[in-house]
Design an enzyme around this catalytic site. Structure first.
Site, PDB file in Angstrom:
ATOM      1  N   ARG A  50       5.194   4.378 -10.907  1.00 30.78           N
ATOM      2  CA  ARG A  50       6.210   3.331 -10.813  1.00 30.78           C
ATOM      3  C   ARG A  50       5.734   2.418  -9.691  1.00 30.78           C
ATOM      4  O   ARG A  50       5.415   2.897  -8.600  1.00 30.78           O
ATOM      5  CB  ARG A  50       7.577   3.904 -10.449  1.00 30.78           C
ATOM      6  CG  ARG A  50       8.608   2.802 -10.146  1.00 30.78           C
ATOM      7  CD  ARG A  50       9.885   3.349  -9.511  1.00 30.78           C
ATOM      8  NE  ARG A  50      10.542   4.303 -10.369  1.00 30.78           N
ATOM      9  CZ  ARG A  50      11.225   5.353  -9.900  1.00 30.78           C
ATOM     10  NH1 ARG A  50      11.321   5.571  -8.597  1.00 30.78           N
ATOM     11  NH2 ARG A  50      11.791   6.195 -10.720  1.00 30.78           N
ATOM     12  N   ASP A  68       9.699   9.961  -6.155  1.00 27.55           N
ATOM     13  CA  ASP A  68       9.985   8.709  -5.439  1.00 27.55           C
ATOM     14  C   ASP A  68       9.135   8.655  -4.181  1.00 27.55           C
ATOM     15  O   ASP A  68       8.819   9.689  -3.594  1.00 27.55           O
ATOM     16  CB  ASP A  68      11.465   8.671  -5.004  1.00 27.55           C
ATOM     17  CG  ASP A  68      12.396   8.329  -6.154  1.00 27.55           C
ATOM     18  OD1 ASP A  68      11.925   7.989  -7.247  1.00 27.55           O
ATOM     19  OD2 ASP A  68      13.629   8.405  -5.940  1.00 27.55           O
TER      20      ASP A  68
HETATM   21  P1  FDA Z   1      14.083  -8.449  -4.435  1.00 27.21           P
HETATM   22  O1  FDA Z   1      14.579  -7.569  -3.374  1.00 27.21           O
HETATM   23  O2  FDA Z   1      13.416  -9.709  -4.034  1.00 27.21           O
HETATM   24  O3  FDA Z   1      15.261  -8.743  -5.425  1.00 27.21           O
HETATM   25  C1  FDA Z   1      15.159  -9.724  -6.442  1.00 27.21           C
HETATM   26  C2  FDA Z   1      16.568 -10.086  -6.862  1.00 27.21           C
HETATM   27  O4  FDA Z   1      17.182  -8.952  -7.472  1.00 27.21           O
HETATM   28  C3  FDA Z   1      17.485 -10.444  -5.694  1.00 27.21           C
HETATM   29  O5  FDA Z   1      17.383 -11.781  -5.366  1.00 27.21           O
HETATM   30  C4  FDA Z   1      18.837 -10.082  -6.254  1.00 27.21           C
HETATM   31  O6  FDA Z   1      19.283 -11.092  -7.106  1.00 27.21           O
HETATM   32  C5  FDA Z   1      18.545  -8.868  -7.101  1.00 27.21           C
HETATM   33  N1  FDA Z   1      18.774  -7.608  -6.380  1.00 27.21           N
HETATM   34  C6  FDA Z   1      17.848  -6.799  -5.810  1.00 27.21           C
HETATM   35  N2  FDA Z   1      18.425  -5.694  -5.291  1.00 27.21           N
HETATM   36  C7  FDA Z   1      19.759  -5.826  -5.544  1.00 27.21           C
HETATM   37  C8  FDA Z   1      20.907  -5.020  -5.282  1.00 27.21           C
HETATM   38  N3  FDA Z   1      20.814  -3.841  -4.665  1.00 27.21           N
HETATM   39  N4  FDA Z   1      22.112  -5.479  -5.714  1.00 27.21           N
HETATM   40  C9  FDA Z   1      22.241  -6.643  -6.373  1.00 27.21           C
HETATM   41  N5  FDA Z   1      21.192  -7.441  -6.660  1.00 27.21           N
HETATM   42  C10 FDA Z   1      19.977  -7.044  -6.248  1.00 27.21           C
HETATM   43  N6  FDA Z   1      11.672   1.743  -3.243  1.00 27.21           N
HETATM   44  C11 FDA Z   1      10.965   2.665  -2.542  1.00 27.21           C
HETATM   45  O7  FDA Z   1      10.576   2.412  -1.402  1.00 27.21           O
HETATM   46  N7  FDA Z   1      10.697   3.875  -3.121  1.00 27.21           N
HETATM   47  C12 FDA Z   1      11.078   4.192  -4.382  1.00 27.21           C
HETATM   48  O8  FDA Z   1      10.789   5.290  -4.854  1.00 27.21           O
HETATM   49  C13 FDA Z   1      11.808   3.217  -5.120  1.00 27.21           C
HETATM   50  N8  FDA Z   1      12.240   3.470  -6.387  1.00 27.21           N
HETATM   51  C14 FDA Z   1      12.785   2.437  -7.134  1.00 27.21           C
HETATM   52  C15 FDA Z   1      13.094   2.635  -8.481  1.00 27.21           C
HETATM   53  C16 FDA Z   1      13.524   1.570  -9.271  1.00 27.21           C
HETATM   54  C17 FDA Z   1      13.800   1.787 -10.725  1.00 27.21           C
HETATM   55  C18 FDA Z   1      13.680   0.290  -8.686  1.00 27.21           C
HETATM   56  C19 FDA Z   1      14.096  -0.885  -9.508  1.00 27.21           C
HETATM   57  C20 FDA Z   1      13.444   0.105  -7.339  1.00 27.21           C
HETATM   58  C21 FDA Z   1      13.002   1.171  -6.555  1.00 27.21           C
HETATM   59  N9  FDA Z   1      12.763   1.006  -5.200  1.00 27.21           N
HETATM   60  C22 FDA Z   1      12.087   1.984  -4.508  1.00 27.21           C
HETATM   61  C23 FDA Z   1      13.304  -0.183  -4.486  1.00 27.21           C
HETATM   62  C24 FDA Z   1      12.292  -1.302  -4.416  1.00 27.21           C
HETATM   63  O9  FDA Z   1      11.237  -0.947  -3.569  1.00 27.21           O
HETATM   64  C25 FDA Z   1      12.937  -2.594  -3.893  1.00 27.21           C
HETATM   65  O10 FDA Z   1      13.397  -2.395  -2.606  1.00 27.21           O
HETATM   66  C26 FDA Z   1      14.091  -3.101  -4.743  1.00 27.21           C
HETATM   67  O11 FDA Z   1      13.825  -2.964  -6.096  1.00 27.21           O
HETATM   68  C27 FDA Z   1      14.319  -4.598  -4.465  1.00 27.21           C
HETATM   69  O12 FDA Z   1      13.144  -5.317  -4.758  1.00 27.21           O
HETATM   70  P2  FDA Z   1      12.980  -6.297  -6.006  1.00 27.21           P
HETATM   71  O13 FDA Z   1      11.603  -6.141  -6.549  1.00 27.21           O
HETATM   72  O14 FDA Z   1      14.073  -6.097  -6.970  1.00 27.21           O
HETATM   73  O15 FDA Z   1      12.996  -7.743  -5.359  1.00 27.21           O
END
Ligand code: FDA
Length: 302
Positions: free
Chosen positions: A179, A123
């Site tokens: 990732r 990560d």
């Molecule tokens: P965004 O934050 O815009 O979310 C899009 C939509 O998804 C939101 O409008 C909401 O509907 C829904 N959503 C998102 N998060 C939610 C929550 N917690 N609960 C409910 N609904 C939610 N970051 C990092 O810095 N280092 C890492 O190693 C990782 N590893 C990682 C693994 C995996 C499998 C994922 C999916 C994510 C990560 N992340 C991470 C976190 C990533 O950087 C990011 O902060 C989150 O995924 C939220 O970003 P989105 O792309 O989902 O968009």
């Protein structure tokens, strides 16, 4: 404002109350609960990446305990034939205390995973960790090209040049495995893009670079727009199924997740579990007050 207030109050709330809204995002405290959650996802055709909660340790003896816990979990999950791999936050192995200790402990875990024909995803943590993580990844990738991968964060200004520099590790026999996510930590403007659209634009730019250079990508997002644009790119660039997967966090947007699975794409869910769930939840929520919205929803929408 309300989000920030709730997030700041979290560490002072009773543990039981915090659990009410954390439980949706965490498989449980024990390995058994992590195992059960993973098996249930496997039954739905979804693979997992398993994370033992814990990060930013302050004493090196904790790092060794964390290594032992990972070895135990890898042994158990692989012997139970769980379809999945493992994610590790290097600060739980002492990244910010002693880089060489961290490297050696991580190496032991990756070596064990390689023996089990499994895989470790490193990560990416906050910006003070990036240089050290890249260096550790380079060393591990040379020794275990099939069994270790890294996370890159689209919001970091440096990520495009990091990607170009990492391309020298890529090869057709063992494509480098990333990732790609937006990035979760609160970073200053000179380090990370701040605008929502800007982060999206860079996410897609990085993804295109990865596909053009035949790298394997875990597309980690719940952002419907990014999911749709990624699918479009996959179609237009004719990316084979063995070169990408989608990834989501446990408990987040299960409807969108199902839609992706129904469309025939590989899906992996990040399954965190462990006794350190309280610190993890409150720290994360404090870092990202926007997540308090999701807490409010989790509390009131059943
Ligand atoms: P965004 O934050 O815009 O979310 C899009 C939509 O998804 C939101 O409008 C909401 O509907 C829904 N959503 C998102 N998060 C939610 C929550 N917690 N609960 C409910 N609904 C939610 N970051 C990092 O810095 N280092 C890492 O190693 C990782 N590893 C990682 C693994 C995996 C499998 C994922 C999916 C994510 C990560 N992340 C991470 C976190 C990533 O950087 C990011 O902060 C989150 O995924 C939220 O970003 P989105 O792309 O989902 O968009």
């Amino acid at each position: 404002m309300l989000n920030k207030l709730i997030a700041n109050m979290l560490p002072y709330m009773p543990k039981k109350l915090v659990w009410v809204f954390s439980k949706r995002y965490i498989a449980g405290e024990s390995m058994e609960e992590g195992l059960l959650a993973s098996k249930l996802l496997n039954e739905k055709g979804i693979e997992v990446t398993v994370d033992i909660l814990g990060e930013f340790i302050t004493r090196l003896d904790e790092a060794e305990k964390n290594r032992d816990e990972y070895l135990e979990v890898i042994e158990r999950f692989t012997s139970e034939n769980v379809k999945g791999n493992f994610s590790i936050k290097p600060t739980m192995f002492g990244l910010l205390l002693d880089k060489e200790v961290c490297y050696n402990l991580l190496r032991e875990v990756v070596q064990f995973a390689a023996q089990k024909d499994s895989f470790i995803r490193i990560d990416m943590e906050d910006s003070q960790c990036v240089d050290i993580e890249l260096d550790i990844f380079r060393r591990l990738r040379k020794e275990f090209p099939k069994h270790v991968g890294l996370v890159l964060q689209a919001y970091l200004r440096r990520t495009e040049s990091d990607l170009v520099a990492l391309n020298d590790l890529n090869n057709a026999n063992y494509p480098i495995s990333f990732r790609l996510c937006k990035g979760i930590y609160v970073e200053p403007e000179n380090i990370a893009f701040k605008e929502y659209e800007e982060v999206r634009k860079h996410f897609l730019k990085d993804l295109k670079y990865m596909f053009e250079n035949k790298m394997y990508v875990g597309i980690a997002t719940h952002d419907k727009y990014l999911v749709e644009e990624s699918m479009k790119m996959i179609g237009e660039m004719n990316i084979p199924k063995n070169m990408y997967e989608f990834q989501m966090l446990y408990g987040v947007t299960p409807e969108l997740r199902q839609l992706i699975v129904d469309n025939g794409h590989k899906m992996r869910v990040y399954v965190p579990f462990g006794e350190k769930w309280f610190n993890y939840s409150t720290r994360r929520l404090k870092e990202n007050p926007k997540m308090a919205q999701h807490i409010i929803k989790a509390l009131f929408i059943r």
